[in-house]
Motif scaffolding. Structure first.
Motif, short mmCIF file in Angstrom:
data_model
loop_
_atom_site.label_atom_id
_atom_site.label_comp_id
_atom_site.label_asym_id
_atom_site.label_seq_id
_atom_site.Cartn_x
_atom_site.Cartn_y
_atom_site.Cartn_z
N SER A 42 0.83 -1.20 0.00
CA SER A 42 0.00 0.00 0.00
C SER A 42 0.87 1.25 0.00
CB SER A 42 -0.91 0.00 1.24
OG SER A 42 -0.14 -0.05 2.44
N GLU A 43 2.12 1.10 0.46
CA GLU A 43 3.04 2.23 0.47
C GLU A 43 3.40 2.69 -0.94
OE1 GLU A 43 3.64 -0.01 4.32
OE2 GLU A 43 3.31 -0.50 2.22
N THR A 68 -9.63 2.56 1.28
CA THR A 68 -10.28 1.92 2.42
C THR A 68 -11.23 0.82 1.97
OG1 THR A 68 -10.16 4.00 3.68
CG2 THR A 68 -11.73 2.33 4.44
N ASN A 71 -9.19 -2.07 1.05
CA ASN A 71 -8.68 -2.72 2.26
C ASN A 71 -9.73 -3.63 2.89
OD1 ASN A 71 -6.01 -2.45 3.17
ND2 ASN A 71 -6.32 -0.31 3.68
N ARG A 122 -3.84 -1.79 11.53
CA ARG A 122 -4.00 -1.26 10.17
C ARG A 122 -2.99 -0.17 9.83
NH1 ARG A 122 -6.26 -5.28 7.61
NH2 ARG A 122 -7.97 -6.13 8.83
N ILE A 123 -2.26 0.31 10.83
CA ILE A 123 -1.23 1.30 10.55
C ILE A 123 0.17 0.72 10.75
CG2 ILE A 123 -2.71 3.25 11.15
CD1 ILE A 123 -1.26 3.39 13.84
N ARG A 128 -0.41 -5.52 9.38
CA ARG A 128 -1.66 -5.06 8.79
C ARG A 128 -2.08 -5.96 7.62
NH1 ARG A 128 -1.83 -2.06 4.44
NH2 ARG A 128 -3.59 -0.91 5.28
N SER A 153 -8.40 1.50 8.63
CA SER A 153 -7.80 1.63 7.30
C SER A 153 -7.85 3.06 6.77
CB SER A 153 -8.51 0.70 6.31
OG SER A 153 -8.32 -0.65 6.65
N TRP A 156 -4.88 5.43 7.60
CA TRP A 156 -3.66 4.97 6.93
C TRP A 156 -3.69 5.33 5.45
CZ3 TRP A 156 1.10 3.28 7.70
CH2 TRP A 156 1.72 2.52 6.73
N CYS A 157 -4.81 5.05 4.81
CA CYS A 157 -4.94 5.34 3.38
C CYS A 157 -4.86 6.84 3.11
CB CYS A 157 -6.26 4.78 2.84
SG CYS A 157 -6.31 2.97 2.75
N ALA A 159 -3.37 9.13 4.98
CA ALA A 159 -2.02 9.63 5.25
C ALA A 159 -1.09 9.33 4.07
CB ALA A 159 -1.48 9.00 6.53
N LEU A 160 -1.16 8.11 3.54
CA LEU A 160 -0.30 7.75 2.41
C LEU A 160 -0.66 8.54 1.16
CD1 LEU A 160 0.03 3.87 2.76
CD2 LEU A 160 1.73 5.61 3.33
#
Length: 215
Positions: A42-43, A68, A71, A122-123, A128, A153, A156-157, A159-160
């Motif tokens: 995902s990164e 999300t 995910n 999830r983070i 995860r 999720s 995290w999504c 933020a990335l």
């Protein structure tokens, strides 16, 4: 050296082109694959989605929502696989791409924190991706699993994706320094790739050895 940079740029361009061709659906598909225990980080996907938002083809919030959704879909697939097949079957027939060591790490995390681990993990890298399997094997309530996955999720999504959006704004200045670092970048990518292949093969051999001993 400039040729190496061009290779990296072509690679990233291809990812963006793929995502752009499918729009939000491309983000959903990419994140579904990642969350179903298949190694597609995902990164990479979400920052590229953020870069798409910078280009204006999608929105930043929409990218996070699409990630999300992916995910949740991928996590549910892994959850139901764990619930229906069980640990022994999964590693007997799918151990060639699911790391026993990484699964055990997720299992310990789930055993320690219980259902809350679904939200917290999830983070966290690695955990995860694999936390859904032990949750399914343990028979966690699927409604709680879905809710905790959804809530964990989205941040995290987002933020990335935001990182990708910001990088898009500063891409030209990053490239100015990137030309001096291309050899280092390629070396790191090569080492990571070699380590990943070695790690997967080692875990697979260890898993097969353990299974043969049980038989």
């Amino acid at each position: 050296m400039s040729d190496l940079i061009k290779v990296i740029e072509v690679f990233l361009t291809q990812i963006v082109t793929y995502l752009n061709s499918f729009g939000y659906a491309g983000v959903v598909i990419g994140m579904t694959i990642e969350s179903a225990c298949i190694p597609l980080p995902s990164e990479i996907i979400m920052p590229m989605a953020g870069f798409m938002a910078y280009q204006g083809s999608i929105t930043l919030f929409g990218a996070a929502v699409a990630g999300t959704v992916g995910n949740v879909i991928g996590s549910l697939a892994a959850y139901f696989a764990g619930r229906a097949l069980g640990e022994e079957f999964i590693f007997k027939y799918f151990g060639w791409f699911i790391s026993r060591k990484e699964f055990n790490m997720a299992q310990r995390w789930f055993d320690k924190y219980g259902e809350a681990a679904i939200f917290i993990s999830r983070i966290l890298p690695v955990i995860r991706t694999f936390i859904s399997l032990p949750a399914g094997i343990a028979g966690m309530d699927v409604k709680k699993f879905t809710l905790y996955t959804l809530l964990g999720s989205f941040p995290w999504c987002y933020a990335l994706a935001y990182i990708g959006y910001v990088l898009g704004e500063n891409w030209q200045s990053i490239r100015k320094y990137g030309h001096d670092l291309d050899i280092v970048i390629i070396a790191i990518i090569g080492l990571i790739g070699a380590w990943w292949l070695w790690h997967k093969m080692k875990d697979y051999r260890e898993s097969r050895t353990q299974m043969n001993r049980k038989d």
